[in-house]
Design a protein around this motif. Structure first.
Motif, PDB file in Angstrom:
ATOM      1  N   GLU A 129      -7.638  -2.847   8.758  1.00 50.10           N
ATOM      2  CA  GLU A 129      -8.716  -2.012   8.235  1.00 50.10           C
ATOM      3  C   GLU A 129      -8.273  -0.557   8.070  1.00 50.10           C
ATOM      4  OE1 GLU A 129      -9.654  -2.789  12.685  1.00 50.10           O
ATOM      5  OE2 GLU A 129      -8.925  -3.913  10.930  1.00 50.10           O
ATOM      6  N   VAL A 130      -7.314  -0.119   8.880  1.00 50.82           N
ATOM      7  CA  VAL A 130      -6.787   1.246   8.738  1.00 50.82           C
ATOM      8  C   VAL A 130      -5.963   1.357   7.458  1.00 50.82           C
ATOM      9  CG1 VAL A 130      -5.246   2.984   9.744  1.00 50.82           C
ATOM     10  CG2 VAL A 130      -6.779   1.662  11.224  1.00 50.82           C
ATOM     11  N   LYS A 131      -5.103   0.378   7.236  1.00 47.71           N
ATOM     12  CA  LYS A 131      -4.246   0.403   6.049  1.00 47.71           C
ATOM     13  C   LYS A 131      -5.056   0.217   4.763  1.00 47.71           C
ATOM     14  CE  LYS A 131      -1.768  -2.701   8.062  1.00 47.71           C
ATOM     15  NZ  LYS A 131      -0.746  -3.686   8.493  1.00 47.71           N
ATOM     16  N   GLN A 132      -6.110  -0.568   4.847  1.00 49.58           N
ATOM     17  CA  GLN A 132      -6.933  -0.820   3.666  1.00 49.58           C
ATOM     18  C   GLN A 132      -7.597   0.457   3.143  1.00 49.58           C
ATOM     19  OE1 GLN A 132      -5.841  -3.776   2.287  1.00 49.58           O
ATOM     20  NE2 GLN A 132      -7.988  -4.066   1.745  1.00 49.58           N
ATOM     21  N   ASN A 133      -7.729   1.454   3.970  1.00 45.86           N
ATOM     22  CA  ASN A 133      -8.279   2.739   3.510  1.00 45.86           C
ATOM     23  C   ASN A 133      -7.412   3.371   2.430  1.00 45.86           C
ATOM     24  OD1 ASN A 133     -10.511   2.709   5.242  1.00 45.86           O
ATOM     25  ND2 ASN A 133      -9.337   3.629   6.921  1.00 45.86           N
ATOM     26  N   TYR A 134      -6.157   2.914   2.319  1.00 47.66           N
ATOM     27  CA  TYR A 134      -5.218   3.487   1.350  1.00 47.66           C
ATOM     28  C   TYR A 134      -4.845   2.474   0.273  1.00 47.66           C
ATOM     29  CZ  TYR A 134      -4.757   7.006   4.992  1.00 47.66           C
ATOM     30  OH  TYR A 134      -5.019   7.986   5.924  1.00 47.66           O
ATOM     31  N   ALA A 135      -5.660   1.424   0.104  1.00 46.05           N
ATOM     32  CA  ALA A 135      -5.365   0.385  -0.885  1.00 46.05           C
ATOM     33  C   ALA A 135      -5.176   0.983  -2.271  1.00 46.05           C
ATOM     34  CB  ALA A 135      -6.486  -0.653  -0.902  1.00 46.05           C
ATOM     35  N   ASN A 136      -4.148   0.519  -2.973  1.00 43.68           N
ATOM     36  CA  ASN A 136      -3.838   1.108  -4.279  1.00 43.68           C
ATOM     37  C   ASN A 136      -4.471   0.330  -5.430  1.00 43.68           C
ATOM     38  OD1 ASN A 136      -2.219  -1.164  -4.496  1.00 43.68           O
ATOM     39  ND2 ASN A 136      -0.356  -0.053  -5.015  1.00 43.68           N
ATOM     40  N   ALA A 137      -4.275   0.857  -6.632  1.00 42.91           N
ATOM     41  CA  ALA A 137      -4.788   0.261  -7.871  1.00 42.91           C
ATOM     42  C   ALA A 137      -3.698   0.360  -8.941  1.00 42.91           C
ATOM     43  CB  ALA A 137      -6.063   0.986  -8.317  1.00 42.91           C
ATOM     44  N   PRO A 138      -3.802  -0.423 -10.017  1.00 40.81           N
ATOM     45  CA  PRO A 138      -2.735  -0.454 -11.018  1.00 40.81           C
ATOM     46  C   PRO A 138      -2.473   0.872 -11.723  1.00 40.81           C
ATOM     47  CG  PRO A 138      -4.205  -2.329 -11.280  1.00 40.81           C
ATOM     48  CD  PRO A 138      -4.857  -1.406 -10.308  1.00 40.81           C
ATOM     49  N   GLY A 145       0.033  -1.276  -1.055  1.00 39.95           N
ATOM     50  CA  GLY A 145       0.014  -2.332  -2.063  1.00 39.95           C
ATOM     51  C   GLY A 145       0.715  -3.600  -1.611  1.00 39.95           C
ATOM     52  N   SER A 146       0.545  -4.646  -2.420  1.00 41.93           N
ATOM     53  CA  SER A 146       1.158  -5.938  -2.102  1.00 41.93           C
ATOM     54  C   SER A 146       1.683  -6.658  -3.340  1.00 41.93           C
ATOM     55  CB  SER A 146       0.149  -6.850  -1.379  1.00 41.93           C
ATOM     56  OG  SER A 146      -0.217  -6.304  -0.136  1.00 41.93           O
ATOM     57  N   ARG A 147       1.599  -6.022  -4.496  1.00 38.91           N
ATOM     58  CA  ARG A 147       2.152  -6.660  -5.683  1.00 38.91           C
ATOM     59  C   ARG A 147       2.534  -5.595  -6.701  1.00 38.91           C
ATOM     60  NH1 ARG A 147      -1.483 -10.405  -9.075  1.00 38.91           N
ATOM     61  NH2 ARG A 147       0.202  -9.999 -10.539  1.00 38.91           N
ATOM     62  N   LEU A 156       4.801 -14.074  -6.933  1.00 34.74           N
ATOM     63  CA  LEU A 156       4.794 -12.810  -6.207  1.00 34.74           C
ATOM     64  C   LEU A 156       5.947 -12.710  -5.215  1.00 34.74           C
ATOM     65  CD1 LEU A 156       0.954 -12.615  -5.455  1.00 34.74           C
ATOM     66  CD2 LEU A 156       2.200 -11.600  -7.376  1.00 34.74           C
ATOM     67  N   ASP A 157       6.257 -11.481  -4.809  1.00 37.33           N
ATOM     68  CA  ASP A 157       7.277 -11.215  -3.799  1.00 37.33           C
ATOM     69  C   ASP A 157       6.644 -11.221  -2.408  1.00 37.33           C
ATOM     70  OD1 ASP A 157       9.261 -10.931  -5.715  1.00 37.33           O
ATOM     71  OD2 ASP A 157       8.988  -8.764  -5.876  1.00 37.33           O
ATOM     72  N   TRP A 158       7.463 -11.573  -1.415  1.00 36.93           N
ATOM     73  CA  TRP A 158       6.996 -11.645  -0.023  1.00 36.93           C
ATOM     74  C   TRP A 158       7.149 -10.271   0.628  1.00 36.93           C
ATOM     75  CZ3 TRP A 158       4.414 -15.577   2.237  1.00 36.93           C
ATOM     76  CH2 TRP A 158       4.237 -15.552   3.623  1.00 36.93           C
ATOM     77  N   SER A 159       6.269  -9.336   0.270  1.00 34.86           N
ATOM     78  CA  SER A 159       6.366  -7.981   0.831  1.00 34.86           C
ATOM     79  C   SER A 159       5.083  -7.208   0.575  1.00 34.86           C
ATOM     80  CB  SER A 159       7.554  -7.220   0.217  1.00 34.86           C
ATOM     81  OG  SER A 159       7.400  -7.079  -1.181  1.00 34.86           O
ATOM     82  N   ASP A 160       4.836  -6.258   1.447  1.00 36.04           N
ATOM     83  CA  ASP A 160       3.824  -5.226   1.242  1.00 36.04           C
ATOM     84  C   ASP A 160       4.572  -3.898   1.113  1.00 36.04           C
ATOM     85  OD1 ASP A 160       1.733  -7.100   1.614  1.00 36.04           O
ATOM     86  OD2 ASP A 160       1.779  -6.806   3.777  1.00 36.04           O
ATOM     87  N   TYR A 161       3.892  -2.856   0.653  1.00 34.69           N
ATOM     88  CA  TYR A 161       4.573  -1.580   0.467  1.00 34.69           C
ATOM     89  C   TYR A 161       3.569  -0.434   0.512  1.00 34.69           C
ATOM     90  CZ  TYR A 161       2.785  -1.815  -4.332  1.00 34.69           C
ATOM     91  OH  TYR A 161       1.962  -1.890  -5.428  1.00 34.69           O
ATOM     92  N   PHE A 162       4.112   0.777   0.595  1.00 33.64           N
ATOM     93  CA  PHE A 162       3.302   1.983   0.411  1.00 33.64           C
ATOM     94  C   PHE A 162       4.061   2.871  -0.570  1.00 33.64           C
ATOM     95  CE2 PHE A 162       0.922   5.782   0.977  1.00 33.64           C
ATOM     96  CZ  PHE A 162      -0.294   5.412   1.544  1.00 33.64           C
ATOM     97  N   PHE A 163       3.369   3.276  -1.638  1.00 30.33           N
ATOM     98  CA  PHE A 163       3.981   4.095  -2.681  1.00 30.33           C
ATOM     99  C   PHE A 163       3.300   5.459  -2.720  1.00 30.33           C
ATOM    100  CE2 PHE A 163       3.937   5.740  -7.024  1.00 30.33           C
ATOM    101  CZ  PHE A 163       5.272   5.719  -7.351  1.00 30.33           C
ATOM    102  N   LEU A 164       4.096   6.515  -2.851  1.00 31.23           N
ATOM    103  CA  LEU A 164       3.515   7.847  -2.968  1.00 31.23           C
ATOM    104  C   LEU A 164       4.392   8.743  -3.843  1.00 31.23           C
ATOM    105  CD1 LEU A 164       5.312   9.895  -0.943  1.00 31.23           C
ATOM    106  CD2 LEU A 164       4.026   8.646   0.803  1.00 31.23           C
TER     107      LEU A 164
END
Length: 304
Positions: A129-138, A145-147, A156-164
């Motif tokens: 729930e903490v990470k979901q506060n930063y959920a991304n969009a296309p 993110g996860s895709r 899909l790839d087997w990974s999650d990520y954070f992009f900034l």
């Protein structure tokens, strides 16, 4: 099947690129976090993550003794002209023969390298729930993110990520960076600043090696307005690692990518000839990947 955490990477890109592709404001299908799938303990992975045979991981025992070049930068700016030339020649050969190399004694402290890796591990091990506060969009991909890509039904790839975004400064918004764990924003800011410094040094080396003005490539990438973005990849434990990939094979579209790998799990592979070579990270090394933009410029100026 061991968890591979956070190969952090920063890409330097030209600020002159202009993408006009229309993207939806939200994902076209539900987003499933790979970490959530892993935490279920299921012995099989969903079909959406199973790669075709030709794209599955390569396990080549014959290539285990090979590694990408390791280049010591200590005397690049402090040594004699002869020593400097020798290091620049090593970089030139690595670029031409591999497109990848590792740098050590690069001026970034081991404490900062380790601290950056560890603090992002802490982020990914926080409650969902903490990470979901930063959920991304296309639209920008910035956030958790996860895709990649918006194609419905894609494998899909087997990974999650954070992009900034880090640079240009008009795109950087610290409020979009995680506020927890404490100090993550400050550590990421310091690490990114150091990587951009290293990137400018290598742009100078590449320019000289190509017979150009020393500041040519830096200017081509926007000068002081250079673009830089960071993506932190998280590869949760996988019950069937022979069927999927954390990140599909690709070339990087930017100018140069810097990777900070997990030093305990060798997961990165690079293509050389007909073989996939598993990279063996050196202690506190930064891995450099020459992207498409610099490769194209190099071919143009070398006439090939």
């Amino acid at each position: 099947s061991q968890t591979l955490d956070t190969p952090n990477l920063i890409s330097l890109v030209s600020t002159k690129l202009n993408f006009n592709m229309e993207l939806p404001s939200d994902w076209l299908e539900p987003i499933v976090r790979v970490q959530t799938l892993s935490d279920t303990g299921s012995p099989v992975i969903p079909d959406r993550y199973i790669k075709p045979l030709s794209q599955r991981p390569s396990f080549n025992i014959q290539s285990d003794s090979q590694n990408i070049p390791i280049i010591d930068l200590y005397e690049l700016t402090k040594g004699s002209a002869t020593t400097q030339k020798a290091i620049m020649d090593q970089i030139s050969i690595a670029c031409r023969e591999w497109g990848f190399f590792q740098v050590v004694n690069h001026g970034i402290s081991g404490e900062l390298v380790d601290g950056t890796r560890e603090i992002w591990k802490e982020f990914f091990h926080q409650p969902m729930e903490v990470k979901q506060n930063y959920a991304n969009a296309p639209k920008t991909y910035e956030g958790y993110g996860s895709r990649l890509g918006i194609q419905k039904g894609a494998i899909l790839d087997w990974s999650d990520y954070f992009f900034l975004h880090y640079l240009p400064s008009k795109l950087k918004n610290h409020n979009k960076w995680p506020s927890q764990p404490p100090f993550l924003r400050g550590v990421t800011e310091e690490y990114s600043k150091e990587i951009v410094r290293l990137g400018n040094l290598l742009l100078w080396v590449f320019s000289v090696n190509l017979g150009l003005q020393e500041d040519y490539l830096k200017g081509a990438f926007g000068g002081d307005d250079i673009g830089a973005c960071l993506r932190v990849n998280f590869y949760p434990k996988c019950p069937q690692p022979d069927l999927t990939l954390g990140l599909s094979s690709h070339s990087d579209p930017g100018g140069m990518t810097f990777l900070l790998p997990d030093e305990h799990v060798s997961g990165l592979q690079v293509r050389k000839g007909d073989e996939w070579i598993t990279v063996k990270p050196a202690r506190h090394a930064i891995i450099v990947n020459i992207g498409d933009q610099i490769q194209l410029k190099a071919r143009f100026f070398r006439g090939s």
